[in-house]
Design a protein around this motif. Structure first.
Motif, short mmCIF file in Angstrom:
data_model
loop_
_atom_site.label_atom_id
_atom_site.label_comp_id
_atom_site.label_asym_id
_atom_site.label_seq_id
_atom_site.Cartn_x
_atom_site.Cartn_y
_atom_site.Cartn_z
N GLU A 8 0.83 -1.20 0.00
CA GLU A 8 0.00 0.00 0.00
C GLU A 8 0.87 1.26 0.00
O GLU A 8 0.55 2.24 -0.69
CB GLU A 8 -0.94 -0.01 1.21
N ASP A 46 -8.41 -0.84 -3.26
CA ASP A 46 -9.57 -0.69 -2.38
C ASP A 46 -9.18 -0.61 -0.91
O ASP A 46 -9.73 0.21 -0.17
CB ASP A 46 -10.57 -1.82 -2.60
N THR A 47 -8.24 -1.44 -0.48
CA THR A 47 -7.82 -1.38 0.93
C THR A 47 -7.09 -0.08 1.22
O THR A 47 -7.27 0.52 2.29
CB THR A 47 -6.94 -2.58 1.33
N LYS A 51 -8.37 2.92 3.89
CA LYS A 51 -7.51 3.46 4.96
C LYS A 51 -7.35 4.97 4.82
O LYS A 51 -7.37 5.69 5.81
CB LYS A 51 -6.15 2.77 4.95
#
Length: 71
Positions: A8, A46-47, A51
């Motif tokens: 990420e 998406d994650t 966040k």
């Protein structure tokens, strides 16, 4: 908030124009170009977006997105 995974953080390094809202906008736009066979990148995006949306601008500003070359 902001317990970003290594992947990420890498995504944010690529799609971060300098602000939390800008990163959300850039990732959302990129997400629209993903193909069906890019399910892993879609899930990662998406994650990351979830966040980013859950944190404040101040929390985002504290996230280290660039390596410290002085170490």
């Amino acid at each position: 908030m902001g317990n970003f995974t290594f992947e990420e953080i890498n995504l944010l390094c690529i799609y971060n124009p300098g602000t939390r809202e800008g990163a959300i906008e850039a990732l959302s736009e990129m997400r629209g170009y993903l193909e069906p066979d890019e399910a892993e990148l879609l899930a990662l995006t998406d994650t990351t977006l979830a966040k980013l949306r859950a944190m404040t601008d101040t929390e985002f500003d504290a996230v280290e997105l660039y390596p410290d070359f002085d170490e």
